[in-house]
Scaffold this motif. Structure first.
Motif, PDB file in Angstrom:
ATOM      1  N   GLN A   1       0.840  -1.193   0.000  1.00  0.00           N
ATOM      2  CA  GLN A   1       0.000   0.000   0.000  1.00  0.00           C
ATOM      3  C   GLN A   1       0.877   1.245   0.000  1.00  0.00           C
ATOM      4  O   GLN A   1       1.763   1.407   0.841  1.00  0.00           O
ATOM      5  N   LEU A   2       0.611   2.125  -0.958  1.00  0.00           N
ATOM      6  CA  LEU A   2       1.397   3.335  -1.113  1.00  0.00           C
ATOM      7  C   LEU A   2       0.721   4.547  -0.475  1.00  0.00           C
ATOM      8  O   LEU A   2       1.397   5.414   0.064  1.00  0.00           O
ATOM      9  N   MET A   3      -0.584   4.591  -0.550  1.00  0.00           N
ATOM     10  CA  MET A   3      -1.348   5.696   0.025  1.00  0.00           C
ATOM     11  C   MET A   3      -2.815   5.312   0.013  1.00  0.00           C
ATOM     12  O   MET A   3      -3.187   4.211  -0.411  1.00  0.00           O
ATOM     13  N   ALA A   4      -3.655   6.188   0.507  1.00  0.00           N
ATOM     14  CA  ALA A   4      -5.101   5.973   0.492  1.00  0.00           C
ATOM     15  C   ALA A   4      -5.770   7.247  -0.011  1.00  0.00           C
ATOM     16  O   ALA A   4      -5.266   8.356   0.190  1.00  0.00           O
ATOM     17  N   VAL A   5      -6.883   7.081  -0.691  1.00  0.00           N
ATOM     18  CA  VAL A   5      -7.677   8.208  -1.177  1.00  0.00           C
ATOM     19  C   VAL A   5      -9.066   8.081  -0.576  1.00  0.00           C
ATOM     20  O   VAL A   5      -9.730   7.048  -0.729  1.00  0.00           O
ATOM     21  N   VAL A   6      -9.473   9.133   0.131  1.00  0.00           N
ATOM     22  CA  VAL A   6     -10.771   9.135   0.820  1.00  0.00           C
ATOM     23  C   VAL A   6     -11.738   9.988   0.010  1.00  0.00           C
ATOM     24  O   VAL A   6     -11.592  11.216  -0.042  1.00  0.00           O
ATOM     25  N   PRO A   7     -12.728   9.375  -0.649  1.00  0.00           N
ATOM     26  CA  PRO A   7     -13.718  10.171  -1.378  1.00  0.00           C
ATOM     27  C   PRO A   7     -14.726  10.786  -0.413  1.00  0.00           C
ATOM     28  O   PRO A   7     -15.203  10.126   0.520  1.00  0.00           O
ATOM     29  N   LEU A   8     -15.044  12.064  -0.622  1.00  0.00           N
ATOM     30  CA  LEU A   8     -15.978  12.767   0.264  1.00  0.00           C
ATOM     31  C   LEU A   8     -17.382  12.848  -0.310  1.00  0.00           C
ATOM     32  O   LEU A   8     -18.270  13.432   0.309  1.00  0.00           O
ATOM     33  N   GLU A   9     -17.585  12.280  -1.493  1.00  0.00           N
ATOM     34  CA  GLU A   9     -18.913  12.301  -2.087  1.00  0.00           C
ATOM     35  C   GLU A   9     -19.827  11.245  -1.461  1.00  0.00           C
ATOM     36  O   GLU A   9     -21.021  11.467  -1.311  1.00  0.00           O
ATOM     37  N   ASP A  10     -19.251  10.114  -1.113  1.00  0.00           N
ATOM     38  CA  ASP A  10     -20.043   9.002  -0.569  1.00  0.00           C
ATOM     39  C   ASP A  10     -19.757   8.873   0.925  1.00  0.00           C
ATOM     40  O   ASP A  10     -18.863   8.153   1.361  1.00  0.00           O
ATOM     41  N   ILE A  11     -20.529   9.622   1.721  1.00  0.00           N
ATOM     42  CA  ILE A  11     -20.363   9.664   3.178  1.00  0.00           C
ATOM     43  C   ILE A  11     -21.658   9.202   3.826  1.00  0.00           C
ATOM     44  O   ILE A  11     -22.754   9.544   3.371  1.00  0.00           O
ATOM     45  N   TRP A  12     -21.548   8.433   4.904  1.00  0.00           N
ATOM     46  CA  TRP A  12     -22.722   8.014   5.673  1.00  0.00           C
ATOM     47  C   TRP A  12     -22.381   7.971   7.156  1.00  0.00           C
ATOM     48  O   TRP A  12     -21.243   8.250   7.554  1.00  0.00           O
ATOM     49  N   VAL A  13     -23.350   7.646   7.960  1.00  0.00           N
ATOM     50  CA  VAL A  13     -23.179   7.589   9.410  1.00  0.00           C
ATOM     51  C   VAL A  13     -23.372   6.152   9.860  1.00  0.00           C
ATOM     52  O   VAL A  13     -24.333   5.493   9.458  1.00  0.00           O
ATOM     53  N   THR A  14     -22.454   5.677  10.686  1.00  0.00           N
ATOM     54  CA  THR A  14     -22.588   4.366  11.321  1.00  0.00           C
ATOM     55  C   THR A  14     -22.855   4.598  12.798  1.00  0.00           C
ATOM     56  O   THR A  14     -21.980   5.095  13.525  1.00  0.00           O
ATOM     57  N   ALA A  15     -24.077   4.260  13.224  1.00  0.00           N
ATOM     58  CA  ALA A  15     -24.507   4.480  14.611  1.00  0.00           C
ATOM     59  C   ALA A  15     -24.704   3.128  15.278  1.00  0.00           C
ATOM     60  O   ALA A  15     -25.378   2.250  14.737  1.00  0.00           O
ATOM     61  N   ASN A  16     -24.115   2.956  16.454  1.00  0.00           N
ATOM     62  CA  ASN A  16     -24.223   1.708  17.206  1.00  0.00           C
ATOM     63  C   ASN A  16     -25.308   1.858  18.275  1.00  0.00           C
ATOM     64  O   ASN A  16     -25.057   2.376  19.364  1.00  0.00           O
ATOM     65  N   PHE A  17     -26.514   1.418  17.956  1.00  0.00           N
ATOM     66  CA  PHE A  17     -27.634   1.501  18.888  1.00  0.00           C
ATOM     67  C   PHE A  17     -27.684   0.252  19.749  1.00  0.00           C
ATOM     68  O   PHE A  17     -27.294  -0.852  19.314  1.00  0.00           O
ATOM     69  N   LYS A  18     -28.195   0.437  20.977  1.00  0.00           N
ATOM     70  CA  LYS A  18     -28.418  -0.731  21.825  1.00  0.00           C
ATOM     71  C   LYS A  18     -29.509  -1.590  21.211  1.00  0.00           C
ATOM     72  O   LYS A  18     -30.420  -1.097  20.545  1.00  0.00           O
ATOM     73  N   GLU A  19     -29.409  -2.890  21.468  1.00  0.00           N
ATOM     74  CA  GLU A  19     -30.406  -3.798  20.905  1.00  0.00           C
ATOM     75  C   GLU A  19     -31.803  -3.516  21.445  1.00  0.00           C
ATOM     76  O   GLU A  19     -32.798  -3.814  20.793  1.00  0.00           O
ATOM     77  N   THR A  20     -31.879  -2.900  22.617  1.00  0.00           N
ATOM     78  CA  THR A  20     -33.197  -2.547  23.184  1.00  0.00           C
ATOM     79  C   THR A  20     -33.811  -1.350  22.481  1.00  0.00           C
ATOM     80  O   THR A  20     -34.979  -1.043  22.706  1.00  0.00           O
ATOM     81  N   GLN A  21     -33.055  -0.641  21.657  1.00  0.00           N
ATOM     82  CA  GLN A  21     -33.559   0.527  20.950  1.00  0.00           C
ATOM     83  C   GLN A  21     -34.070   0.187  19.550  1.00  0.00           C
ATOM     84  O   GLN A  21     -34.522   1.080  18.842  1.00  0.00           O
ATOM     85  N   LEU A  22     -33.982  -1.067  19.142  1.00  0.00           N
ATOM     86  CA  LEU A  22     -34.304  -1.437  17.767  1.00  0.00           C
ATOM     87  C   LEU A  22     -35.726  -1.942  17.597  1.00  0.00           C
ATOM     88  O   LEU A  22     -36.081  -2.381  16.506  1.00  0.00           O
ATOM     89  N   LYS A  23     -36.540  -1.898  18.629  1.00  0.00           N
ATOM     90  CA  LYS A  23     -37.880  -2.472  18.564  1.00  0.00           C
ATOM     91  C   LYS A  23     -38.702  -1.841  17.448  1.00  0.00           C
ATOM     92  O   LYS A  23     -39.391  -2.537  16.682  1.00  0.00           O
ATOM     93  N   LYS A  24     -38.645  -0.515  17.347  1.00  0.00           N
ATOM     94  CA  LYS A  24     -39.467   0.185  16.359  1.00  0.00           C
ATOM     95  C   LYS A  24     -38.637   0.789  15.224  1.00  0.00           C
ATOM     96  O   LYS A  24     -39.187   1.509  14.389  1.00  0.00           O
ATOM     97  N   MET A  25     -37.365   0.502  15.192  1.00  0.00           N
ATOM     98  CA  MET A  25     -36.505   1.112  14.183  1.00  0.00           C
ATOM     99  C   MET A  25     -36.593   0.333  12.877  1.00  0.00           C
ATOM    100  O   MET A  25     -36.487  -0.895  12.861  1.00  0.00           O
ATOM    101  N   ARG A  26     -36.817   1.052  11.776  1.00  0.00           N
ATOM    102  CA  ARG A  26     -36.966   0.448  10.467  1.00  0.00           C
ATOM    103  C   ARG A  26     -36.195   1.278   9.441  1.00  0.00           C
ATOM    104  O   ARG A  26     -35.915   2.463   9.650  1.00  0.00           O
ATOM    105  N   ALA A  27     -35.862   0.652   8.309  1.00  0.00           N
ATOM    106  CA  ALA A  27     -35.210   1.373   7.216  1.00  0.00           C
ATOM    107  C   ALA A  27     -36.167   2.415   6.636  1.00  0.00           C
ATOM    108  O   ALA A  27     -37.365   2.173   6.496  1.00  0.00           O
ATOM    109  N   GLY A  28     -35.609   3.578   6.303  1.00  0.00           N
ATOM    110  CA  GLY A  28     -36.410   4.655   5.740  1.00  0.00           C
ATOM    111  C   GLY A  28     -36.857   5.693   6.741  1.00  0.00           C
ATOM    112  O   GLY A  28     -37.418   6.735   6.353  1.00  0.00           O
TER     113      GLY A  28
END
Length: 445
Positions: free
Chosen positions: A341-368
């Motif tokens: 590996q010589l270097m890394a390139v980080v694209p800023l166009e494709d950014i998202w959030v990774t959130a670690n929720f407790k399993e007790t918080q997922l009861k009503k959580m849905r995609a969208g």
């Protein structure tokens, strides 16, 4: 600070002076006031006010608590979240000597920009060698392809010649056998002629003996005796001639037998030639297999040439995506190896959030579902939506997953990674960076 201390001292002195200036009558009047009995009307008013204010305060607190509870039920939040994105590793695909590095750490690059250039001389030499090997393989292929029709014609001609030779040899055997039969017949004839010549010779010799006795007695003329002598000599000569003819006939038989053997040997040789010529399909198959091998060698050398050309192309490394250069570890003059590996390139166009929720918080959580995201770095809120929920907890993806099949198991609330996609246009200024801490709030109702 000095001014503040001076003012505090002045205020203390003023208060002491005021207390010193008080008269005894004033202190006495104050004591009298304290000892005065409370006013019932005032006490009643105070109680009335308390009876009104306390319920109002309690109601306000209850209403506020209910409203807070109802509002808290509509969302789930966590502070265990961060900005996430792709980190495109730029590595060497071939080994070589680095001539030039065109970028620096944190530099913005566009897709296709030149990053690193290696020394191309070794790769150009490899291409020249591959081209020579390919030319040699092509020449071998052409020779092999030419051998196929030539071998086919030659083997076909050989088969025809062998079959014709077998026919001639068979005819020669038949002729030789006939000659042998004739020679043997001549032997028989010669034997018969010898027996006849021997009989004639015996008769002539006996006649000669009789004529000799008669001529001695002058009973026959000398001429008759000479005729008898000549007949005896002629009969004897004929006998010798017949015996010589028998020897010749016997020699002819021997010669005919040898001729028959030679003819039969030619037949066997012709059979072998026919059998050898009948293997021409295998010979043609062998020549064709050699041609296919030559074709495979050509393809192999063609692949080697293409690989050498690719290696020359890989000696120049370009940016895979548009982004910011990071983790740069290559410098000019360095020797690199494939996969390094010589270097890394980080694209800023494709950014998202990774959130670690407790399993007790997922009861009503849905995609969208809508998400409000607060970024710690800027104090600004972004909007997004829940994209998807991970397939397992973060602990299951760790290097050492927990093993709960033990006697001292302790239940721990697990966290599930949730991927949150920012709404379009939220990161047009490209301020967000992977790894930033955020606090997402997901509206679940």
């Amino acid at each position: 600070m000095a001014e503040v201390e001076q003012k505090e001292q002045e205020s203390k002195q003023g208060s002491e002076k005021t207390e010193g200036d008080k008269k005894p009558e004033d202190s006495k009047s104050e004591g009298d006031k304290k000892e005065a009995p409370p006013d019932p009307a005032k006490e009643a008013r105070k109680k009335k006010i308390l009876w009104i204010v306390v319920p109002i305060v309690v109601v306000v607190i209850l209403v506020g608590g209910v409203l807070w509870y109802l509002n808290a039920r509509t969302y789930e939040s966590t502070d265990d979240a961060q900005i996430d994105g792709h980190v495109n590793a730029v590595s060497a695909r071939v080994s070589g000597h680095v001539l030039e590095v065109r970028v620096e750490e944190t530099q913005v690059v566009n897709q296709g920009d030149l990053l690193v250039r290696m020394d191309p001389k070794d790769f150009e030499v490899a291409i020249a060698k591959a081209q020579a090997d390919l030319a040699d393989a092509v020449a071998g292929l052409q020779t092999s392809q030419t051998d196929v029709p030539i071998t086919s014609v030659n083997t076909s001609s050989q088969l025809k010649n062998a079959e014709a030779g077998k026919t001639d040899a068979s005819a020669g055997v038949a002729g030789a056998e006939k000659q042998l039969g004739a020679a043997r017949a001549r032997v028989i004839t010669a034997n018969a002629n010898i027996r006849m010549a021997e009989a004639n010779d015996v008769k002539a010799q006996k006649d000669l003996e009789r004529y000799k006795l008669l001529v001695d007695k002058d009973e026959v003329s000398r001429q008759q005796y000479d005729q008898a002598l000549a007949a005896a000599e002629s009969a004897h000569a004929t006998l010798q001639a017949q015996r010589a003819g028998l020897l010749e006939a016997e020699q002819n038989v021997i010669v005919a037998e040898h001729t028959v053997e030679q003819a039969r040997a030619k037949v066997a040789q012709a059979d072998a030639s026919v059998q050898s010529a009948m293997n021409f399909p295998q010979q043609i198959a062998a020549v064709k297999a050699k041609a296919r091998a030559s074709q495979a060698k050509v393809e192999q050398q063609q692949a080697a040439l293409e690989q050498a050309q690719l290696n020359l192309k890989y000696a120049t490394i370009y940016a895979p995506v548009t982004g910011i250069v990071g983790k740069k570890s290559v410098e000019a003059g360095q020797n690199v190896s494939p996969g390094e590996q010589l270097m890394a390139v980080v694209p800023l166009e494709d950014i998202w959030v990774t959130a670690n929720f407790k399993e007790t918080q997922l009861k009503k959580m849905r995609a969208g579902q809508l998400v409000s995201i607060k970024v710690d770095a800027y104090g600004r809120k972004y909007s997004g939506k829940v994209e998807r929920i991970a397939g397992a907890s973060g602990a299951r993806f760790s290097l050492l997953p927990p093993e709960n099949a033990t006697g001292n198991y302790v239940k721990v609330v697990q966290r599930i990674p949730i991927r949150i996609r920012l709404d379009p246009g939220q990161n047009d200024d490209h301020l967000l960076r992977p790894g930033m801490s955020v606090s997402p709030k997901v509206t679940v109702e």
